[in-house]
Enzyme design. Sequence first.
Site, mmCIF file in Angstrom:
data_model
loop_
_atom_site.group_PDB
_atom_site.id
_atom_site.type_symbol
_atom_site.label_atom_id
_atom_site.label_comp_id
_atom_site.label_asym_id
_atom_site.label_seq_id
_atom_site.Cartn_x
_atom_site.Cartn_y
_atom_site.Cartn_z
ATOM 1 N N GLU A 9 0.814 -1.228 0.000
ATOM 2 C CA GLU A 9 0.000 0.000 0.000
ATOM 3 C C GLU A 9 0.845 1.275 0.000
ATOM 4 O OE1 GLU A 9 -3.213 -0.029 2.799
ATOM 5 O OE2 GLU A 9 -4.016 -1.922 2.037
ATOM 6 N N GLU A 52 -5.389 -9.748 1.439
ATOM 7 C CA GLU A 52 -6.040 -9.695 2.743
ATOM 8 C C GLU A 52 -7.483 -9.254 2.579
ATOM 9 O OE1 GLU A 52 -5.005 -6.043 5.338
ATOM 10 O OE2 GLU A 52 -3.138 -6.435 4.251
#
Length: 346
Positions: free
Chosen positions: A123, A265
Site C-alpha cells: 500500500e 487480505e
Amino acid sequence: MYIQFLSHIISLLSIFFIHLESFADGAPVGVCYGRVGNNLPPPTAVVGLLQANGIQNVRLFDADAATLRSFASTGISLMIDIPNESLPSIASGTANSTVDWLISNVFSHIPPSQVRYLAVGPEAFVRDAFYTPYVVPAITNLHGALQSVGLAGRIKISSPQPISVMSGSYPPSSAHFDPLIKPAMIPLLQFLRDSGSPLMVNLYPYEVYVSHSNRIPLEYALFKADGEFGDGGLMYDNLLDASIDAFVHAMEREGFEGIEVVVAETGWPTACGEAAGVDNALTYNDNVVRRAVNGVGTPKRPKEEMEVYMFDLFDENERGGDEYQKHFGIFSLAGVKLYDLRFSSN
C-alpha cells in the site's frame, strides 16, 4: 563472495522439497498473521495452532527472524511482506547486495521452498508517497536476485494495493486507476505481466459498506443479497466480486490483460463497529473461503480461481485506526475459534 551466497541457496534447495499446494482442487486459502499486539502467543504456539487447523498458507507482515525460524521445516507456505522502510536500500542495491539481503533477512531463517510470495511495499502508493518511487526498482532488484539463484519461477513478487488506488470502481466496468497513482501503477503492472506474477489486492467490503451504507446494502457486502445488479451483461450479487473485477477492468483499460489477481487480505471485524460482530464475520469469511476452495471465480473471470488470505489470525490490541480494526481475529488468544470457520472443503 557472490558464489558463496549462491552455494548457500543451492544447498538449502537441495535439503528441502518443494512444498505442494494445500488443496488438490480450488485455490489456496491463507491467513494473515498480524503481530501488532502486546498479548499475543509466541510464534511456536501459533505454528501449532495453524497446523491443528489445517492452515498451510500464511501471510507475515515483516521478515522477523524469530517468527520465520518458527515456521522453518513445517511445510507452511509463506507470503512475506518487505516493509516500505527497506525499499530505498534494496532499490539502490547491486545484484550481489540484493542476494545478500535475501539470505540475511529471509533464507537464513526459512528454506526457499516455503516462500510463495514476497509482498513488496504494501500500500505504499496510498499510505506514504515518499516510498512510491522505490517500489518497482526494489521489486526489479529482488526479481533479478531470485533469477540469479534459480528461484524466480518458484517465488513470485508483487505489491499489495488497496481499492483506493482507483478513483472510480463502480460499476466495475467503469473502473480506472487514480490519475495521480497511475504513473506508479503502470510500471508495476508491466513487471507483473512480464514476470507472470499476480496483482495483490487488499479488499475490505466492510469498510466500503461502512463508508457508503446509504447506498450499499449490508446484504450485498455479506454475500446475502436477494438480487443482482447487471454490468455489461455480467451479474453481481456481492461486493467482493465487484471489487476484484473492478481491478481487472482497470488493468485492461491500461492494456494489461490476463494478470492474475490474489486477494492478499480480506476480512470482517467481530466488534466495535457498525455491523461488526461474530455472526457477520462468519457469514462473510465463510463465503470467501467456500468460494476459494470450491474454485469459484468472479463474473468477469468465472474460470479463474480466487486465492485469498483471511485477515486476521488474532485481534491486535495495539493496531491503530478505528477501534474495529483491532477486532478482526478469527481465533482467541487461547487458540479457540471465535466462530466456526473451516479452511478446507471438508
